[in-house]
Design a protein around this motif. Structure first.
Motif, PDB file in Angstrom:
ATOM      1  N   TYR A 280      51.759  34.365  31.744  1.00 57.22           N
ATOM      2  CA  TYR A 280      52.308  35.684  32.036  1.00 57.22           C
ATOM      3  C   TYR A 280      51.473  36.783  31.379  1.00 57.22           C
ATOM      4  N   VAL A 281      51.078  36.562  30.124  1.00 59.88           N
ATOM      5  CA  VAL A 281      50.305  37.583  29.408  1.00 59.88           C
ATOM      6  C   VAL A 281      48.954  37.792  30.080  1.00 59.88           C
ATOM      7  N   GLY A 282      48.304  36.690  30.454  1.00 61.16           N
ATOM      8  CA  GLY A 282      47.015  36.798  31.118  1.00 61.16           C
ATOM      9  C   GLY A 282      47.114  37.546  32.433  1.00 61.16           C
ATOM     10  N   VAL A 283      48.181  37.302  33.174  1.00 58.04           N
ATOM     11  CA  VAL A 283      48.376  37.976  34.457  1.00 58.04           C
ATOM     12  C   VAL A 283      48.629  39.463  34.241  1.00 58.04           C
ATOM     13  N   LEU A 284      49.393  39.831  33.211  1.00 55.25           N
ATOM     14  CA  LEU A 284      49.638  41.243  32.925  1.00 55.25           C
ATOM     15  C   LEU A 284      48.327  41.957  32.596  1.00 55.25           C
ATOM     16  N   ILE A 285      47.505  41.328  31.765  1.00 58.25           N
ATOM     17  CA  ILE A 285      46.215  41.930  31.422  1.00 58.25           C
ATOM     18  C   ILE A 285      45.347  42.081  32.665  1.00 58.25           C
ATOM     19  N   ALA A 286      45.282  41.020  33.467  1.00 58.27           N
ATOM     20  CA  ALA A 286      44.458  41.055  34.678  1.00 58.27           C
ATOM     21  C   ALA A 286      44.952  42.130  35.642  1.00 58.27           C
ATOM     22  N   ALA A 287      46.271  42.270  35.794  1.00 51.75           N
ATOM     23  CA  ALA A 287      46.830  43.266  36.714  1.00 51.75           C
ATOM     24  C   ALA A 287      46.449  44.677  36.281  1.00 51.75           C
ATOM     25  N   MET A 288      46.545  44.949  34.992  1.00 53.07           N
ATOM     26  CA  MET A 288      46.200  46.280  34.505  1.00 53.07           C
ATOM     27  C   MET A 288      44.704  46.552  34.653  1.00 53.07           C
ATOM     28  N   VAL A 289      43.888  45.551  34.343  1.00 52.75           N
ATOM     29  CA  VAL A 289      42.436  45.722  34.465  1.00 52.75           C
ATOM     30  C   VAL A 289      42.054  45.990  35.919  1.00 52.75           C
ATOM     31  N   VAL A 290      42.580  45.199  36.847  1.00 53.08           N
ATOM     32  CA  VAL A 290      42.248  45.369  38.263  1.00 53.08           C
ATOM     33  C   VAL A 290      42.764  46.712  38.774  1.00 53.08           C
ATOM     34  N   GLY A 291      43.969  47.108  38.350  1.00 54.58           N
ATOM     35  CA  GLY A 291      44.511  48.391  38.781  1.00 54.58           C
ATOM     36  C   GLY A 291      43.614  49.549  38.371  1.00 54.58           C
ATOM     37  N   VAL A 292      43.150  49.540  37.123  1.00 54.60           N
ATOM     38  CA  VAL A 292      42.280  50.617  36.643  1.00 54.60           C
ATOM     39  C   VAL A 292      40.918  50.549  37.333  1.00 54.60           C
ATOM     40  N   LEU A 293      40.360  49.348  37.495  1.00 53.81           N
ATOM     41  CA  LEU A 293      39.064  49.218  38.169  1.00 53.81           C
ATOM     42  C   LEU A 293      39.140  49.698  39.617  1.00 53.81           C
ATOM     43  N   GLU A 294      40.233  49.381  40.292  1.00 55.55           N
ATOM     44  CA  GLU A 294      40.417  49.863  41.667  1.00 55.55           C
ATOM     45  C   GLU A 294      40.440  51.394  41.704  1.00 55.55           C
TER      46      GLU A 294
END
Length: 334
Positions: A280-294
């Motif tokens: 869950y923690v890894g997915v939260l980090i990945a979601a935030m990173v991808v959102g900002v990169l997008e």
């Protein structure tokens, strides 16, 4: 600098919604080891259920008039003295729609939970003990079934729904640049993060969550300890479906509703692979990173390039860490 902050905030708001969608995929995988490729289409059904109970039902002749638009005399009088784009006017418009918003959310939660329960009971449970690959292929087949069913039931025309929070504009100056946000986007972000945290707490601290974790580790051992593995499977699918209903309602207010909404799940699946299918923690980090990169890609290169960001990012991460940022590495013993 101000534009950077504007797009960074936009990216974080999108990332929170990605995380809420992703939590359903992770929950099913943790309990069943099945990657649910059809999760985006469960979200699509949640959006359509919200549309049904928030728009179609209140518009029927037999529905009470206050359900479609609750406007008592004091509200009409108050709105008459306000300027067109007043934040107070936006709040009053939301209050007028509140009965159908609540009905839409309740209907979407219940109907999507029933849909998830049917999928698990009719399609997935008969395959318990069989190849995981067979169960994954069932979820792939579900994509066509759910997409076709949505077009038959609701037609393929895009539709709009009421915002689940007041859509008042928020403006403030930062580094000499005017930052512009909408209240509904901020509320959606906080709701998504709150639900994400609640689900993580449920899995970590409750008996039901412990059963999910135990089943994920070893189904045979879980059986021997008195855990009902079929109930765990059912609980995981219902959990994924209900979170998908909320995510669907949020996406419906942002992007409108059409069968193509289900394709959103593939972008989120890439995010889940990037963060780790069981983290869950890894997915939260990945979601935030991808959102900002997008958001940054959209700012500098345009919206067309932003669409490929999740896939490029996951490829880069998987080459470096095949199990994702925080996924558990599986050790094969011979």
């Amino acid at each position: 600098m101000g534009q950077f902050v504007q797009f960074a905030i936009n990216g974080l708001m999108a990332g929170a919604i990605y995380a809420l969608i992703a939590v359903g995929i992770v929950s099913v995988y943790k309990a069943t080891k099945v990657v649910n490729f059809a999760h985006g289409y469960l979200i699509m059904f949640g959006a359509y259920f919200y549309f049904t109970f928030a728009v179609i039902v209140p518009g029927q002749p037999w529905a009470p008039t206050w359900l479609a638009s609750w406007q008592p005399a004091w509200m009409i009088e108050m709105k008459g003295d306000l300027p067109m784009f007043s934040p107070v006017a936006a709040v009053l418009d939301w209050v007028a729609n509140l009965p159908r918003i609540l009905l839409g959310l309740a209907g979407a939660l219940v109907c999507n939970a029933i849909l998830g329960r049917i999928i698990e009971r009719v399609l997935m449970r008969p395959l318990m003990g069989q190849s995981i690959f067979a169960m994954i292929m069932v979820t792939v087949g579900l994509i066509s079934i759910l997409s076709g069913a949505a077009q038959l039931i609701w037609t393929a025309d895009a539709a709009s729904v009421p915002y689940i929070a007041p859509n008042m504009p928020i403006r403030f100056e930062l580094f000499g640049t005017m930052i512009f946000l909408f209240g509904t986007d901020l509320v959606n972000m906080f709701v998504a993060l709150l639900l994400f945290g609640g689900i993580v707490a449920f899995v970590k601290f409750t008996k039901g969550g412990i059963a999910i974790r135990a089943t994920a580790e070893d189904q045979s051992t879980a059986y021997s300890m008195g855990i009902s593995v079929p109930k765990v499977f059912s609980r995981a699918w219902v959990l994924a479906s209900t979170t998908g209903a909320i995510a669907g309602a949020i996406l419906a207010t942002r992007n409108g509703i059409s069968p193509s909404l289900g394709l959103f799940g593939f972008s989120v699946l890439a995010i889940v692979l990037m963060g780790g299918l069981d983290s869950y923690v890894g997915v939260l980090i990945a979601a935030m990173v991808v959102g900002v990169l997008e958001a940054m890609t959209q700012w500098k290169m345009g919206g067309g390039w932003a669409e490929i960001v999740p896939y490029v990012t996951v490829l880069v991460v998987l080459v470096w860490r095949p199990h994702g940022l925080m996924g558990q590495k599986e050790v094969e013993r011979i």
